[in-house]
Every structure is written in C-alpha cells, then in structure tokens.
Design a protein around this motif. Structure first.
Motif, PDB file in Angstrom:
ATOM      1  N   TYR A  45       0.737  -1.381   0.169  1.00  0.00           N
ATOM      2  CA  TYR A  45      -0.097   0.071   0.124  1.00  0.00           C
ATOM      3  C   TYR A  45       1.006   1.275   0.004  1.00  0.00           C
ATOM      4  O   TYR A  45       1.818   1.404   1.026  1.00  0.00           O
ATOM      5  CB  TYR A  45      -0.673   0.096   1.074  1.00  0.00           C
ATOM      6  CG  TYR A  45      -1.943   1.129   1.359  1.00  0.00           C
ATOM      7  CD1 TYR A  45      -2.816   1.347   0.270  1.00  0.00           C
ATOM      8  CD2 TYR A  45      -1.649   1.985   2.466  1.00  0.00           C
ATOM      9  CE1 TYR A  45      -3.854   2.328   0.504  1.00  0.00           C
ATOM     10  CE2 TYR A  45      -2.485   3.179   2.479  1.00  0.00           C
ATOM     11  CZ  TYR A  45      -3.622   3.434   1.358  1.00  0.00           C
ATOM     12  OH  TYR A  45      -4.656   4.365   1.543  1.00  0.00           O
ATOM     13  N   TYR A  46       0.877   2.100  -1.080  1.00  0.00           N
ATOM     14  CA  TYR A  46       1.682   3.003  -1.387  1.00  0.00           C
ATOM     15  C   TYR A  46       1.208   4.355  -1.947  1.00  0.00           C
ATOM     16  O   TYR A  46       0.421   4.015  -3.067  1.00  0.00           O
ATOM     17  CB  TYR A  46       2.863   2.545  -1.995  1.00  0.00           C
ATOM     18  CG  TYR A  46       4.181   3.372  -2.502  1.00  0.00           C
ATOM     19  CD1 TYR A  46       4.757   4.155  -1.428  1.00  0.00           C
ATOM     20  CD2 TYR A  46       4.517   3.568  -3.751  1.00  0.00           C
ATOM     21  CE1 TYR A  46       5.792   5.004  -1.774  1.00  0.00           C
ATOM     22  CE2 TYR A  46       5.555   4.659  -4.003  1.00  0.00           C
ATOM     23  CZ  TYR A  46       6.150   5.228  -3.204  1.00  0.00           C
ATOM     24  OH  TYR A  46       7.244   6.090  -3.465  1.00  0.00           O
ATOM     25  N   ASN A  49      -2.479   3.954  -3.066  1.00  0.00           N
ATOM     26  CA  ASN A  49      -2.802   2.791  -3.717  1.00  0.00           C
ATOM     27  C   ASN A  49      -2.345   1.427  -3.594  1.00  0.00           C
ATOM     28  O   ASN A  49      -1.615   1.533  -2.807  1.00  0.00           O
ATOM     29  CB  ASN A  49      -2.616   3.263  -5.411  1.00  0.00           C
ATOM     30  CG  ASN A  49      -3.193   4.584  -5.686  1.00  0.00           C
ATOM     31  OD1 ASN A  49      -4.588   4.770  -5.751  1.00  0.00           O
ATOM     32  ND2 ASN A  49      -2.495   5.491  -6.289  1.00  0.00           N
ATOM     33  N   TYR A  51      -0.437  -1.949  -4.991  1.00  0.00           N
ATOM     34  CA  TYR A  51       0.497  -2.248  -6.013  1.00  0.00           C
ATOM     35  C   TYR A  51       1.029  -3.911  -5.648  1.00  0.00           C
ATOM     36  O   TYR A  51       1.201  -4.235  -4.618  1.00  0.00           O
ATOM     37  CB  TYR A  51       1.841  -1.532  -5.904  1.00  0.00           C
ATOM     38  CG  TYR A  51       1.407  -0.014  -6.347  1.00  0.00           C
ATOM     39  CD1 TYR A  51       1.518   0.238  -7.671  1.00  0.00           C
ATOM     40  CD2 TYR A  51       1.477   1.080  -5.248  1.00  0.00           C
ATOM     41  CE1 TYR A  51       1.403   1.804  -7.916  1.00  0.00           C
ATOM     42  CE2 TYR A  51       1.203   2.131  -5.582  1.00  0.00           C
ATOM     43  CZ  TYR A  51       1.101   2.709  -7.085  1.00  0.00           C
ATOM     44  OH  TYR A  51       0.746   4.006  -7.264  1.00  0.00           O
ATOM     45  N   HIS A  53       2.991  -7.211  -7.968  1.00  0.00           N
ATOM     46  CA  HIS A  53       3.788  -7.610  -9.009  1.00  0.00           C
ATOM     47  C   HIS A  53       3.511  -9.105  -9.354  1.00  0.00           C
ATOM     48  O   HIS A  53       3.106  -9.879  -8.684  1.00  0.00           O
ATOM     49  CB  HIS A  53       5.306  -7.503  -8.671  1.00  0.00           C
ATOM     50  CG  HIS A  53       5.850  -8.380  -7.757  1.00  0.00           C
ATOM     51  ND1 HIS A  53       5.201  -8.607  -6.518  1.00  0.00           N
ATOM     52  CD2 HIS A  53       6.915  -9.170  -8.146  1.00  0.00           C
ATOM     53  CE1 HIS A  53       6.019  -9.484  -5.906  1.00  0.00           C
ATOM     54  NE2 HIS A  53       6.897 -10.224  -6.807  1.00  0.00           N
ATOM     55  N   ILE A 106       1.678  -0.679 -14.787  1.00  0.00           N
ATOM     56  CA  ILE A 106       2.437   0.230 -14.684  1.00  0.00           C
ATOM     57  C   ILE A 106       3.704   0.125 -15.839  1.00  0.00           C
ATOM     58  O   ILE A 106       4.199  -0.943 -15.904  1.00  0.00           O
ATOM     59  CB  ILE A 106       3.173   0.451 -13.365  1.00  0.00           C
ATOM     60  CG1 ILE A 106       2.366   0.669 -12.266  1.00  0.00           C
ATOM     61  CG2 ILE A 106       4.603   1.607 -13.467  1.00  0.00           C
ATOM     62  CD1 ILE A 106       1.510   2.075 -12.599  1.00  0.00           C
ATOM     63  N   LYS A 112       7.982   1.877 -12.044  1.00  0.00           N
ATOM     64  CA  LYS A 112       7.762   0.649 -11.669  1.00  0.00           C
ATOM     65  C   LYS A 112       8.999   0.158 -10.719  1.00  0.00           C
ATOM     66  O   LYS A 112       9.034  -0.731  -9.802  1.00  0.00           O
ATOM     67  CB  LYS A 112       8.091  -0.120 -12.961  1.00  0.00           C
ATOM     68  CG  LYS A 112       8.053  -1.745 -12.948  1.00  0.00           C
ATOM     69  CD  LYS A 112       8.168  -2.109 -14.490  1.00  0.00           C
ATOM     70  CE  LYS A 112       8.078  -3.361 -14.719  1.00  0.00           C
ATOM     71  NZ  LYS A 112       8.106  -4.039 -16.028  1.00  0.00           N
ATOM     72  N   VAL A 115       8.265   1.107  -7.066  1.00  0.00           N
ATOM     73  CA  VAL A 115       7.325   0.286  -6.300  1.00  0.00           C
ATOM     74  C   VAL A 115       7.897  -1.095  -6.219  1.00  0.00           C
ATOM     75  O   VAL A 115       7.577  -1.674  -5.028  1.00  0.00           O
ATOM     76  CB  VAL A 115       6.013  -0.046  -7.380  1.00  0.00           C
ATOM     77  CG1 VAL A 115       5.209  -0.903  -6.907  1.00  0.00           C
ATOM     78  CG2 VAL A 115       5.299   1.495  -7.430  1.00  0.00           C
ATOM     79  N   GLU A 144      -1.070  -1.581 -10.606  1.00  0.00           N
ATOM     80  CA  GLU A 144      -1.609  -0.455  -9.768  1.00  0.00           C
ATOM     81  C   GLU A 144      -3.037  -0.425  -9.592  1.00  0.00           C
ATOM     82  O   GLU A 144      -3.810  -0.756 -10.816  1.00  0.00           O
ATOM     83  CB  GLU A 144      -1.220   0.867 -10.247  1.00  0.00           C
ATOM     84  CG  GLU A 144      -1.633   1.968  -9.468  1.00  0.00           C
ATOM     85  CD  GLU A 144      -1.071   3.329  -9.992  1.00  0.00           C
ATOM     86  OE1 GLU A 144      -0.438   4.081  -9.572  1.00  0.00           O
ATOM     87  OE2 GLU A 144      -1.726   3.628 -11.195  1.00  0.00           O
ATOM     88  N   GLN A 146      -5.600   1.763  -8.671  1.00  0.00           N
ATOM     89  CA  GLN A 146      -5.950   3.378  -8.085  1.00  0.00           C
ATOM     90  C   GLN A 146      -7.286   3.070  -7.463  1.00  0.00           C
ATOM     91  O   GLN A 146      -8.275   2.907  -7.928  1.00  0.00           O
ATOM     92  CB  GLN A 146      -5.965   4.364  -9.394  1.00  0.00           C
ATOM     93  CG  GLN A 146      -4.829   4.399  -9.953  1.00  0.00           C
ATOM     94  CD  GLN A 146      -4.944   5.302 -11.164  1.00  0.00           C
ATOM     95  OE1 GLN A 146      -5.977   5.561 -11.760  1.00  0.00           O
ATOM     96  NE2 GLN A 146      -3.660   5.594 -11.852  1.00  0.00           N
TER      97      GLN A 146
END
Length: 156
Positions: A45-46, A49, A51, A53, A106, A112, A115, A144, A146
């Motif tokens: 959580y950054y 938002n 994220y 991978h 992203i 990228k 994150v 991501e 949003q």
C-alpha cells in the motif's frame, strides 16, 4: 450500506495500519466471460494505492487490460467467539478492508522500479537498496489499483 458497516467501521488509521501490516490480499478482476476472478497476491500500500507484481502475461494481466474495474480485499482473523449453546452462534473476530478502483499495468520504468523497491522493503528487507537487473525489470509486471473507494469493518 451494510448493517455492520454502519456500526463497526474501522477508522482511516486502522485501515492504513491493516494495509501496512497485511502480508497477503485478494485481487479481484473480471474475466472475459463476465465472471469474477480472485487471486491471492503479495502487495504494498503506497501513496494511497495498491501495488502488486507478477509475470507480464497471464489471466490477471489479460483481465486488467480488457476491463480496468477491480477490487482488493485484506482481512485478518483474530479469533473465534464460541457460543455455549450452539455452533451456529459462534462469531468470528476480525478486521477487513475492501478497496475498489481502476487497475492498470505500470509502464514507466522508474516508477515501476520505485514500487518494486517498496515491495522488496516489505517482504525481503535484507535486499533493500539492491539493483534490479534490466531483464528482471522487463520480465516483471507491476499492477496498480488506483483506489476510488475504501471501506473497513471489524467485529469484536
């Protein structure tokens, strides 16, 4: 609004805390046939938002590219409160957060990398500060979410 949401809402601080602490969440997208697809994901959580991978190909990537509407859920089971008279009266003690919004892949390499470094900090802090080889950066997708709506509830 759900009944429990009226009376058992997590505060924004409690939501933030759970999103920072949780190791795994559940990412929901919409399949080509219109049915939901949910998968457990590591996340960070950054900047407000979510994220995640993974590999640059697969069902979740296809779903995001076809329909950007998505959701993410995090929960923690804190225990059970048994009923002395009936198993049906047993209640879960938990916290949960549901986030909905728009998902995208992203593309910008520097963001990228930023994150991915946040994910490294969270899950493998012993490797913080390391470099990502270019082939690893290209071979990894960052999704991501949003966030447009976020709700949290508890039962204790």
């Amino acid at each position: 609004m759900q009944y429990r949401m009226k009376h058992f809402q997590l505060t924004p601080e409690q939501i933030e805390d759970l999103l920072q602490r949780a190791d795994c969440g559940h990412f929901g997208t919409i399949r080509e046939n219109g049915y939901p697809y949910v998968i457990a994901m590591h996340f960070v959580y950054y900047k407000g938002n979510i994220y995640m991978h993974g590999l640059p190909k697969g069902l979740k990537i296809d779903n995001v590219n076809r329909n950007s509407k998505a959701c993410f859920e995090v929960d923690e089971l804190l225990g059970l409160q048994p009923d002395d008279k009936c198993a049906c009266g047993t209640e879960a003690i938990y916290n949960s957060v549901v986030l909905t919004g728009t998902a995208q892949i992203i593309q910008e390499p520097e963001f990228k990398r930023e994150v991915l470094n946040k994910l490294v900090d969270k899950y493998t802090p012993q490797f913080t500060g390391g470099e990502f080889p270019e082939n690893m950066l290209k071979g990894t997708s960052v999704i991501e979410l949003q966030v447009s709506e976020c709700t949290g509830k508890y039962h204790k």
